[in-house]
Structure formats: C-alpha cells, structure tokens
Scaffold this motif. Structure first.
Motif, PDB file in Angstrom:
ATOM      1  N   PHE A   1     -16.462 -21.595 -18.229  1.00 34.22           N
ATOM      2  CA  PHE A   1     -15.137 -21.010 -18.408  1.00 34.22           C
ATOM      3  C   PHE A   1     -14.106 -21.810 -17.627  1.00 34.22           C
ATOM      4  CE2 PHE A   1     -17.219 -18.940 -14.829  1.00 34.22           C
ATOM      5  CZ  PHE A   1     -16.260 -19.017 -13.829  1.00 34.22           C
ATOM      6  N   THR A   2     -12.856 -21.616 -18.008  1.00 37.87           N
ATOM      7  CA  THR A   2     -11.744 -22.173 -17.246  1.00 37.87           C
ATOM      8  C   THR A   2     -11.003 -21.022 -16.591  1.00 37.87           C
ATOM      9  OG1 THR A   2     -10.296 -22.082 -19.195  1.00 37.87           O
ATOM     10  CG2 THR A   2     -11.463 -24.154 -18.775  1.00 37.87           C
ATOM     11  N   LEU A   3     -10.258 -21.329 -15.557  1.00 39.44           N
ATOM     12  CA  LEU A   3      -9.558 -20.280 -14.817  1.00 39.44           C
ATOM     13  C   LEU A   3      -8.056 -20.335 -15.046  1.00 39.44           C
ATOM     14  CD1 LEU A   3     -11.335 -20.266 -11.341  1.00 39.44           C
ATOM     15  CD2 LEU A   3     -11.341 -18.427 -13.024  1.00 39.44           C
ATOM     16  N   GLN A   4      -7.470 -19.174 -15.150  1.00 39.96           N
ATOM     17  CA  GLN A   4      -6.018 -19.041 -15.207  1.00 39.96           C
ATOM     18  C   GLN A   4      -5.605 -18.093 -14.091  1.00 39.96           C
ATOM     19  OE1 GLN A   4      -4.489 -17.469 -18.870  1.00 39.96           O
ATOM     20  NE2 GLN A   4      -2.368 -17.534 -18.211  1.00 39.96           N
ATOM     21  N   MET A   5      -4.985 -18.638 -13.058  1.00 39.40           N
ATOM     22  CA  MET A   5      -4.605 -17.836 -11.898  1.00 39.40           C
ATOM     23  C   MET A   5      -3.481 -16.868 -12.259  1.00 39.40           C
ATOM     24  SD  MET A   5      -6.738 -18.936  -9.816  1.00 39.40           S
ATOM     25  CE  MET A   5      -7.761 -20.354  -9.452  1.00 39.40           C
ATOM     26  N   LYS A   6      -3.528 -15.700 -11.652  1.00 40.24           N
ATOM     27  CA  LYS A   6      -2.510 -14.694 -11.932  1.00 40.24           C
ATOM     28  C   LYS A   6      -1.923 -14.121 -10.646  1.00 40.24           C
ATOM     29  CE  LYS A   6      -2.113 -14.950 -16.290  1.00 40.24           C
ATOM     30  NZ  LYS A   6      -0.839 -15.415 -16.851  1.00 40.24           N
ATOM     31  N   ILE A   7      -2.157 -12.837 -10.396  1.00 39.91           N
ATOM     32  CA  ILE A   7      -1.482 -12.143  -9.301  1.00 39.91           C
ATOM     33  C   ILE A   7      -1.925 -12.668  -7.939  1.00 39.91           C
ATOM     34  CG2 ILE A   7      -0.978  -9.880  -8.314  1.00 39.91           C
ATOM     35  CD1 ILE A   7      -1.901  -8.690 -10.992  1.00 39.91           C
ATOM     36  N   SER A   8      -0.957 -12.914  -7.079  1.00 37.23           N
ATOM     37  CA  SER A   8      -1.258 -13.278  -5.690  1.00 37.23           C
ATOM     38  C   SER A   8      -0.769 -12.173  -4.775  1.00 37.23           C
ATOM     39  CB  SER A   8      -0.561 -14.592  -5.320  1.00 37.23           C
ATOM     40  OG  SER A   8      -1.065 -15.638  -6.107  1.00 37.23           O
ATOM     41  N   ARG A   9      -1.638 -11.732  -3.884  1.00 36.33           N
ATOM     42  CA  ARG A   9      -1.251 -10.717  -2.912  1.00 36.33           C
ATOM     43  C   ARG A   9      -1.486 -11.265  -1.516  1.00 36.33           C
ATOM     44  NH1 ARG A   9      -0.067  -6.219  -5.695  1.00 36.33           N
ATOM     45  NH2 ARG A   9      -0.972  -5.997  -7.767  1.00 36.33           N
ATOM     46  N   LYS A  10      -1.373 -10.428  -0.526  1.00 40.33           N
ATOM     47  CA  LYS A  10      -1.456 -10.915   0.850  1.00 40.33           C
ATOM     48  C   LYS A  10      -2.816 -11.513   1.162  1.00 40.33           C
ATOM     49  CE  LYS A  10      -0.544  -9.617   5.636  1.00 40.33           C
ATOM     50  NZ  LYS A  10      -0.134  -8.557   6.575  1.00 40.33           N
ATOM     51  N   ASN A  11      -3.885 -10.794   0.854  1.00 40.29           N
ATOM     52  CA  ASN A  11      -5.223 -11.257   1.207  1.00 40.29           C
ATOM     53  C   ASN A  11      -6.108 -11.544   0.004  1.00 40.29           C
ATOM     54  OD1 ASN A  11      -4.825 -10.975   4.080  1.00 40.29           O
ATOM     55  ND2 ASN A  11      -4.929  -8.760   3.765  1.00 40.29           N
ATOM     56  N   THR A  12      -5.625 -11.239  -1.185  1.00 38.54           N
ATOM     57  CA  THR A  12      -6.425 -11.450  -2.393  1.00 38.54           C
ATOM     58  C   THR A  12      -5.561 -12.030  -3.504  1.00 38.54           C
ATOM     59  OG1 THR A  12      -5.991  -9.230  -3.280  1.00 38.54           O
ATOM     60  CG2 THR A  12      -7.891  -9.476  -1.815  1.00 38.54           C
ATOM     61  N   TYR A  13      -6.223 -12.490  -4.548  1.00 39.62           N
ATOM     62  CA  TYR A  13      -5.504 -12.929  -5.740  1.00 39.62           C
ATOM     63  C   TYR A  13      -6.349 -12.578  -6.964  1.00 39.62           C
ATOM     64  CZ  TYR A  13      -8.578 -17.086  -5.953  1.00 39.62           C
ATOM     65  OH  TYR A  13      -9.659 -17.932  -6.031  1.00 39.62           O
ATOM     66  N   SER A  14      -5.815 -12.803  -8.147  1.00 37.24           N
ATOM     67  CA  SER A  14      -6.513 -12.471  -9.383  1.00 37.24           C
ATOM     68  C   SER A  14      -6.492 -13.664 -10.328  1.00 37.24           C
ATOM     69  CB  SER A  14      -5.857 -11.270 -10.066  1.00 37.24           C
ATOM     70  OG  SER A  14      -5.815 -10.157  -9.199  1.00 37.24           O
ATOM     71  N   ALA A  15      -7.380 -13.649 -11.304  1.00 34.68           N
ATOM     72  CA  ALA A  15      -7.464 -14.755 -12.257  1.00 34.68           C
ATOM     73  C   ALA A  15      -8.148 -14.285 -13.532  1.00 34.68           C
ATOM     74  CB  ALA A  15      -8.237 -15.925 -11.653  1.00 34.68           C
ATOM     75  N   PHE A  16      -7.923 -15.036 -14.611  1.00 37.12           N
ATOM     76  CA  PHE A  16      -8.665 -14.836 -15.839  1.00 37.12           C
ATOM     77  C   PHE A  16      -9.730 -15.914 -15.944  1.00 37.12           C
ATOM     78  CE2 PHE A  16      -4.816 -12.571 -17.283  1.00 37.12           C
ATOM     79  CZ  PHE A  16      -5.418 -11.398 -17.709  1.00 37.12           C
ATOM     80  N   ALA A  17     -10.955 -15.515 -16.244  1.00 35.08           N
ATOM     81  CA  ALA A  17     -12.015 -16.461 -16.586  1.00 35.08           C
ATOM     82  C   ALA A  17     -12.018 -16.545 -18.105  1.00 35.08           C
ATOM     83  CB  ALA A  17     -13.367 -15.972 -16.064  1.00 35.08           C
ATOM     84  N   ILE A  18     -11.636 -17.694 -18.633  1.00 33.92           N
ATOM     85  CA  ILE A  18     -11.451 -17.861 -20.074  1.00 33.92           C
ATOM     86  C   ILE A  18     -12.653 -18.590 -20.668  1.00 33.92           C
ATOM     87  CG2 ILE A  18      -9.927 -18.749 -21.866  1.00 33.92           C
ATOM     88  CD1 ILE A  18      -7.683 -18.731 -19.766  1.00 33.92           C
ATOM     89  N   PHE A  19     -13.358 -17.921 -21.568  1.00 26.70           N
ATOM     90  CA  PHE A  19     -14.542 -18.471 -22.204  1.00 26.70           C
ATOM     91  C   PHE A  19     -14.202 -18.996 -23.599  1.00 26.70           C
ATOM     92  CE2 PHE A  19     -15.964 -15.616 -18.958  1.00 26.70           C
ATOM     93  CZ  PHE A  19     -17.124 -16.193 -18.457  1.00 26.70           C
ATOM     94  N   LYS A  20     -15.174 -19.656 -24.220  1.00 25.30           N
ATOM     95  CA  LYS A  20     -14.969 -20.235 -25.537  1.00 25.30           C
ATOM     96  C   LYS A  20     -14.725 -19.154 -26.574  1.00 25.30           C
ATOM     97  CE  LYS A  20     -17.158 -23.368 -28.872  1.00 25.30           C
ATOM     98  NZ  LYS A  20     -18.367 -24.177 -29.169  1.00 25.30           N
ATOM     99  N   ASN A  21     -15.418 -18.030 -26.443  1.00 29.30           N
ATOM    100  CA  ASN A  21     -15.259 -16.937 -27.398  1.00 29.30           C
ATOM    101  C   ASN A  21     -15.707 -15.633 -26.744  1.00 29.30           C
ATOM    102  OD1 ASN A  21     -18.197 -16.871 -27.615  1.00 29.30           O
ATOM    103  ND2 ASN A  21     -17.996 -18.658 -28.968  1.00 29.30           N
ATOM    104  N   MET A  22     -15.569 -14.546 -27.505  1.00 28.53           N
ATOM    105  CA  MET A  22     -15.870 -13.235 -26.932  1.00 28.53           C
ATOM    106  C   MET A  22     -17.366 -13.056 -26.688  1.00 28.53           C
ATOM    107  SD  MET A  22     -15.383 -10.601 -30.106  1.00 28.53           S
ATOM    108  CE  MET A  22     -16.325 -10.764 -31.630  1.00 28.53           C
ATOM    109  N   GLU A  23     -18.217 -13.733 -27.494  1.00 25.93           N
ATOM    110  CA  GLU A  23     -19.655 -13.618 -27.290  1.00 25.93           C
ATOM    111  C   GLU A  23     -20.058 -14.165 -25.923  1.00 25.93           C
ATOM    112  OE1 GLU A  23     -18.878 -13.256 -31.553  1.00 25.93           O
ATOM    113  OE2 GLU A  23     -18.331 -14.815 -30.115  1.00 25.93           O
TER     114      GLU A  23
END
Length: 492
Positions: A348-370
């Motif tokens: 998968f590839t990563l798409q960074m999203k929300i950044s907070r004080k001590n944590t952050y979030s990201a999307f793990a993007i795969f080739k397909n839903m399977e």
C-alpha cells in the motif's frame, strides 16, 4: 464580543457557532450542546443545528466566551465577512471597474466554504497579515502570483513548511526555495514532498525569510492564486485578503459536491493534460503553474466553470477507491510512515491526513478493495466498531527498532456496502464498476471521508478521557492509601 455581535448577521453567527463546535470550544456554560441544555429546557439538544436556532440563542451562546484567544478567533470570522462586504460594496459602487481578476477574487470570497477555510489564527505570533483594502487602485489591480507549498510532519505533531514555489502570470519563477523548518522532523513525507533529510543539509532559508519574499511579491494589491490555497497560507503563516482559489471557482451544476475538485482533475478536464503520473511526488513549480494556467483560462474564456460530469466521475471513482483504503489513526508521531509497513500487511501507499499534538492519521491505499479487506482481516487486534459502525481494530505493535505502541485501523466503508460492491462486480464480470456504483442504495454508499476524520477525532477524545479517568482513579487510590497509613500512624 458585544461589538462583534452587534453588527453580525445570522449567517455569520451560525458559522461562528459551527466553528466553535468544530474546534471543541467552550464558554462559561460549556460547549454548544451543554449550553442548550441550560438555555433551552424545552428542546435542549434535540434542536442542536445552529442554523435552526434564532439569533438570540446564537448570540447568548457566543456571549459566554470571554477568553482573549476565543474573542480573537470570533473577530477573525467577522474579518472574513468584512472582506466579503468590501468586495460587494466596491462592485455596487463601481460596477464598471470590476476587472475579470477581481470577479474571481469575489467568487472565491463569496464561496460558502471561505469563512471556514480561511479563518486563520493570524492573531498568533509569526503570522503576517495583508488586509483587504477599499482603495479603487488596489481593487483594480490585475497583478497575480500563484503559489504552492509542501509540508513535513514535525515531532511535536505540527506541520511545517519545507518547500515553496511562486510564479507570475507569465509563469516566470519568482520564488523557488527549500525551507528549513527549524524543528525536529518526524516524517519528511518524501513520497509526496520529494524532500529528504539530505536536501536540508546547509539550508538556512527560514519561514520569516519566505514571508519577507512574499511580502514584496504581494505589494500594491497583488492577487494570490492557488489550489486549496488555504493550506498553503496556513503553512506560510500568511493571511492575505485578495485570493483566487481554483478549488472554488469551478462549480457542479447538479448541486454541492462532497469533495473539492482536485488540481489533477481540473488540469485534465479543463487544460487537457495530466498534471502528474500516479505515485509521483508533488512538484511545487508544476502545481503553481497549473493553478495559474487554470485562472488564465477562465479569464480568457477558454474554459467554462462547469465540472458536473467530471464530479460525477470523481464521485463514482471516490467510492470505489474508498473501498480500497484503510484509515489508520492515533498513530504516535514517533512512528514514521515507513514503520507502518511493519504493522499493516500487504502492499500500500500512504496518504497523510490529520496531525494532532502527539498523534497523526493516514490512509493506507491498496490496489483494490480485495487487497484492503485481506489486509484488514490479517491484522491481529481487537475487533470493534467506530462511531459510524465501521469495523476497526486496535492493533498493538513492536517495531524492529524496539519501539512499541498501539494504533487503530478502520475500514472506510460499511461491510454491507463492500458485500454489495463485490456482488455487483461478480455480476458484471469484474468490469468497470463506475456505472454500477450509481445503482447502489443510498444507505449503502460510502460516507464522506470527512466523517472518518470526525470519528477519529471522537475516538481520540474518548480515549483521552478514559486515560484521564484512569489517571484520576490512580491518584484517588494513592491518596486513600496515604490516608489509611496516616490514620494508623495516629492511632499508634
């Protein structure tokens, strides 16, 4: 606050309350819902939509805020509306003097999302402010500069400017700089920014240096152009009133869209070329030039503003892509993007999203839903549901570096939707599913990704409160033991 509220329209009061909710702000009587419980015994929180409340209710809630920073924040919202009013007054007073460029500025400022996206904390230190002027010569200025920025994730959980490019309307480069954030960097996001640690060796250019350069470029009423320009201004810590946001100046005739059109989509649909190949890092110079080209194409009437068909395709494609993503949140800031490859199975590839004080979030993007579903099933962790009913797992990890911790991995679609999508793919012989997506029942459609963000935010707050309660319980337990010991000692 009284002065701000006295001249406020209901539309602005509603925006103030909604933004206060979004930021988790609380006055002397708590947040909006806590306030309603006390203020309105009859309806309470059953009528919590600010737009359905009268001016007196909104006014009463906002008057419970007395802290200086809160008042400055509300004043900033008023400033956004003031910028709009100045443009409207200029148009009415001098309708023949409104240039094509000024019309796009007005279109940007009148967009319903403008007061939300452009309400910057420019009252804080390090910010530079370029105010909106009523002077006719400023309003008639047609000089434009397009800008694009890249940001890195710092160890303190904030984002910092690392690269900036600016071009004029002739696409001549006016600024092209790598910037030293002067902070410890947790993730360079090289796959997005194209910048690595070695690129900052010997770099002395700082944010104040860039601001000084931008100040010179934006003199005499220069219009600043960009795509989702608010993100770039946030990175630059620059509050500029004359802006054209290319994510605002195109519209969907079918109604409001769930998502802004991407710069890549606009380039392909309106300019006829592909901005970048999938997987390639962003290029500040290319993005700045693309935004300027889109504006020039609008000014010269080479393209119209209708993106209805493009947004239909984007919406269908987004739903398909959502099923191929996993939302990863509460990621400790000391866990880098590459570390997640050790935690989550699959490619998968990563798409960074929300950044907070001590944590952050990201999307793990795969080739397909399977592949996304298989990765989720192979994760070892406690299975639960998020606040929207999506399946998620609390995953405990220990990296090869010895670092250990936990994070949440959440599906971006409900299981019923995924099953329906699989069924449609089988019945159509695994052909392109864009058409079949439109036939799904509305209650099975993936909810906007923004809901996932909100879920993550709620979960983080719940977890924080749990940890705080646990800490308090421990403190009480310790105090009880001390009291018992003292009582026994006095008894002796």
């Amino acid at each position: 606050m009284d002065e701000i509220l006295a001249s406020a329209k209901k539309e602005m009061l509603v925006e103030m309350v909604k933004l206060a909710q979004k930021k988790g702000m609380a006055g002397s009587k708590g947040g909006w819902k806590e306030f309603l419980k006390v203020y309105d015994k009859k309806y309470g929180t059953s009528l919590s939509d600010p737009s359905r409340r009268d001016i007196d209710s909104l006014d009463a809630f906002l008057k419970t805020f007395t802290k200086s920073d809160d008042l400055k924040f509300f004043k900033k919202i008023r400033q956004c509306h003031s910028n709009r009013d100045k443009l409207e007054q200029f148009k009415k007073a001098s309708p023949d003097d409104e240039t094509a460029e000024q019309k796009l500025v007005r279109l940007t400022l009148m967009h319903p999302q403008y007061p939300i996206d452009y309400c910057f904390p420019s009252y804080e230190e390090e910010w530079m402010v370029k105010k909106c002027s009523k002077k006719s010569r400023i309003m008639k200025s047609t000089k434009m500069i397009a800008v694009d920025c890249e940001m890195v994730l710092c160890e303190d959980g904030t984002e910092a400017l690392v690269k900036v490019c600016a071009v004029d309307r002739n696409l001549q480069v006016k600024l092209d700089a790598v910037v030293n954030p002067k902070k410890a960097i947790a993730d360079y996001r090289t796959d997005i920014t194209g910048v690595s640690a070695i690129d900052l060796d010997g770099v002395t250019c700082s944010l104040p240096d860039v601001q000084e350069s931008m100040k010179k470029l934006l003199s005499h009423g220069t219009i600043l152009v960009g795509h989702s320009l608010n993100n770039d201004l946030q990175a630059l810590k620059l509050d500029h009133a004359r802006v054209i946001d290319t994510s605002y100046i195109f519209k969907d005739a079918n109604g409001p869209t769930r998502k802004k059109p991407s710069l890549s989509l606009l380039c392909k649909a309106k300019l006829g070329y592909e901005l970048r190949k999938p997987g390639n890092p962003h290029n500040c110079l290319d993005d700045a030039c693309a935004a300027m080209k889109l504006v020039l194409a609008r000014l010269e009437s080479r393209v119209d503003d209708d993106i209805s068909e493009e947004m239909k395709e984007l919406d269908a494609r987004r739903k398909e892509l959502d099923a191929g993503r996993l939302f990863v949140h509460r990621i400790p800031v000391n866990v880098l993007g590459k570390d997640l490859q050790e935690v989550i199975p699959g490619n998968f590839t990563l798409q960074m999203k929300i950044s907070r004080k001590n944590t952050y979030s990201a999307f793990a993007i795969f080739k397909n839903m399977e592949e996304a579903n298989e990765a989720f099933e192979n994760l070892e962790g406690d299975l639960e549901k998020d606040l929207s009913g999506r399946a998620q797992k609390l995953v405990k990890f220990k990296l090869g570096s010895g670092l250990s911790g936990g994070l949440y991995v959440c599906k971006t679609c409900h299981d019923d939707y995924v099953k329906q999508l699989k069924s449609n793919k089988r019945s159509n012989g695994d052909e392109d599913i864009s058409g079949t997506l439109k036939k799904l029942r509305t209650d099975q459609i993936c909810e906007p990704i923004q809901d996932t963000y909100q879920c993550a935010a709620h979960l983080e707050e719940i977890q924080r409160l749990k940890e705080e309660l646990s800490h308090r319980d421990q403190e009480i337990s310790n105090l009880n033991r001390i009291i018992v010991a003292l009582t026994r000692k006095q008894g002796l």
